[in-house]
Design a protein around this motif. Structure first.
Motif, mmCIF file in Angstrom:
data_model
loop_
_atom_site.group_PDB
_atom_site.id
_atom_site.type_symbol
_atom_site.label_atom_id
_atom_site.label_comp_id
_atom_site.label_asym_id
_atom_site.label_seq_id
_atom_site.Cartn_x
_atom_site.Cartn_y
_atom_site.Cartn_z
ATOM 1 N N UNK A 31 5.457 -13.449 -21.899
ATOM 2 C CA UNK A 31 6.037 -12.200 -22.378
ATOM 3 C C UNK A 31 6.862 -12.434 -23.634
ATOM 4 N N UNK A 32 7.662 -13.495 -23.634
ATOM 5 C CA UNK A 32 8.509 -13.815 -24.790
ATOM 6 C C UNK A 32 7.678 -14.043 -26.047
ATOM 7 N N UNK A 56 16.489 -17.470 -12.505
ATOM 8 C CA UNK A 56 17.454 -17.359 -13.605
ATOM 9 C C UNK A 56 16.744 -17.408 -14.948
ATOM 10 N N UNK A 57 15.743 -18.279 -15.075
ATOM 11 C CA UNK A 57 14.933 -18.344 -16.296
ATOM 12 C C UNK A 57 14.252 -17.009 -16.557
ATOM 13 N N UNK A 58 13.651 -16.430 -15.536
ATOM 14 C CA UNK A 58 12.961 -15.142 -15.650
ATOM 15 C C UNK A 58 13.939 -14.053 -16.086
ATOM 16 N N UNK A 59 15.107 -14.003 -15.445
ATOM 17 C CA UNK A 59 16.095 -12.972 -15.757
ATOM 18 C C UNK A 59 16.626 -13.110 -17.173
ATOM 19 N N UNK A 60 16.935 -14.342 -17.593
ATOM 20 C CA UNK A 60 17.493 -14.549 -18.939
ATOM 21 C C UNK A 60 16.456 -14.243 -20.018
ATOM 22 N N UNK A 61 15.185 -14.517 -19.740
ATOM 23 C CA UNK A 61 14.141 -14.194 -20.718
ATOM 24 C C UNK A 61 13.999 -12.688 -20.867
ATOM 25 N N UNK A 62 14.024 -11.950 -19.757
ATOM 26 C CA UNK A 62 13.963 -10.489 -19.842
ATOM 27 C C UNK A 62 15.151 -9.950 -20.627
ATOM 28 N N UNK A 63 16.345 -10.477 -20.343
ATOM 29 C CA UNK A 63 17.545 -10.011 -21.048
ATOM 30 C C UNK A 63 17.441 -10.270 -22.537
ATOM 31 N N UNK A 64 16.911 -11.452 -22.898
ATOM 32 C CA UNK A 64 16.811 -11.769 -24.321
ATOM 33 C C UNK A 64 15.853 -10.820 -25.031
ATOM 34 N N UNK A 65 14.751 -10.486 -24.390
ATOM 35 C CA UNK A 65 13.797 -9.560 -24.998
ATOM 36 C C UNK A 65 14.379 -8.149 -25.064
ATOM 37 N N UNK A 66 15.094 -7.747 -24.012
ATOM 38 C CA UNK A 66 15.663 -6.396 -23.963
ATOM 39 C C UNK A 66 16.782 -6.192 -24.974
#
Length: 343
Positions: free
Chosen positions: A172-173, A231-241
């Motif tokens: 996704x990233x 945590x990796x999944x959550x932080x990646x979503x936050x970075x994209x958002x």
């Protein structure tokens, strides 16, 4: 190779993973504001620069009359940018050594052909164990955030819904980077290698090599075992958002050489959480990977001290985050008594 495969390929097949990748330029103004879309994704209006760009100046680390010149690198960068590398090429031409960025490589001892036979098994590593879906693998609130981002940047691919969260997040990233006019291609390292070859300057790799005695068994264990990658999944979503616009601004700042803007812009990298998800497994500890990044950092600092002792001029690249960090590589060298001059 995509970043999500670097560690796994290095882990099981052998190969390095870094501790780090025309026309007149447009005038880029800071973001004027944000707008929300129907799916809740926040959009900003920063324009990514294009055309010929100088990049940042060089840091200088000195001991007596000897100087190590360091270029800070950044990823992602503007996709349509053409880096004007004349200053760097001139410094390399006048140097006696180029120090590579810190990297980690794993050697299996199988040889290329037998290693290639492991690729089908390696590709299966990205799937969730026991056939679980992504929705079954992450908390409901995270999956609810994933769905609109996936629809926007990836589309209707249903196969990714069987992937482990860490690999789905990286896919996704990368898709979000492409749509945002950014690229993770390593333009700097390619240019440095060509310049060193042209000027016949030796390149000294800083590579921490580890050995996997039984890569087939390691792949099998990795596939079956759990990963603490929420945590990796959550932080990646936050970075994209929330961070896409800041990524564009950082990329622009690197392109035009604005070091103060790079210092001022917030930087929240999800990769540390993603790397921890892999390096903190029992398998990683047995293979000696859990502290590999610290050992690679120590090896780079030692190489820097060696080149400063032996060469009047030398050159190196390091990720910008490691240069600007208060406890990064420059801080380590300064604490050892070396003089540091910022661009």
């Amino acid at each position: 190779m995509d970043p999500k495969w670097l560690l796994l390929a290095a882990l099981f097949l052998g190969g390095p993973t870094s501790a780090q990748e025309a026309g007149d330029a447009e005038v880029v103004e800071p973001a004027a504001g944000a707008a929300g879309t129907d799916d809740g994704i926040v959009e900003f209006d920063t324009v990514v620069v294009s055309g010929l760009q100088p990049g940042p100046g060089l840091w200088k680390v000195s001991k007596g009359d000897n100087t190590l010149h360091i270029l800070g690198t950044l990823s992602p960068l503007p996709r349509r940018m053409e880096w004007v590398s004349a200053e760097v090429e001139a410094v390399i031409a006048g140097s006696q050594e180029v120090i590579g960025p810190p990297s980690i490589s794993m050697r299996s001892g199988l040889g290329m052909f037998r290693s290639m036979l492991l690729l089908p098994s390696l590709l299966k590593v990205r799937r969730n164990p026991d056939g679980r879906t992504l929705e079954q693998s992450v908390p409901p609130e995270l999956y609810a955030r994933w769905k609109p981002l996936k629809a926007r940047y990836i589309g209707g691919d249903r196969g990714i819904e069987r992937w482990r969260p860490i690999f789905a997040a990286q896919e996704l990233y990368e898709a979000a980077m492409r749509e945002s006019g950014l690229t993770q291609d390593g333009v700097v390292q390619k240019t440095v290698a060509r310049a060193a070859k042209r000027s016949k300057v030796r390149i000294t790799p800083v590579d921490l090599e580890l050995v996997v005695e039984d890569p087939k068994a390691a792949i099998r264990e990795f596939r079956a075992g759990p990963l603490a990658d929420t945590d990796c999944f959550a932080k990646t979503l936050t970075r994209i958002e929330t961070d896409l616009d800041a990524m564009r601004q950082r990329a622009n700042a690197w392109a035009v050489g604005d070091i103060e803007a790079l210092r001022a812009l917030p930087y929240d990298n999800q990769y540390s959480a993603c790397i921890r998800a892999i390096t903190k497994t029992g398998l990683a500890r047995r293979l000696g990977i859990d502290d590999a990044h610290r050992r690679a950092a120590d090896a780079w600092v030692a190489a820097a001290e060696q080149t400063l002792a032996n060469n009047a001029s030398s050159f190196a690249t390091l990720p910008m985050s490691l240069l600007l960090s208060p406890d990064g590589y420059l801080a380590t060298l300064q604490a050892k008594g070396y003089a540091i001059q910022a661009p």
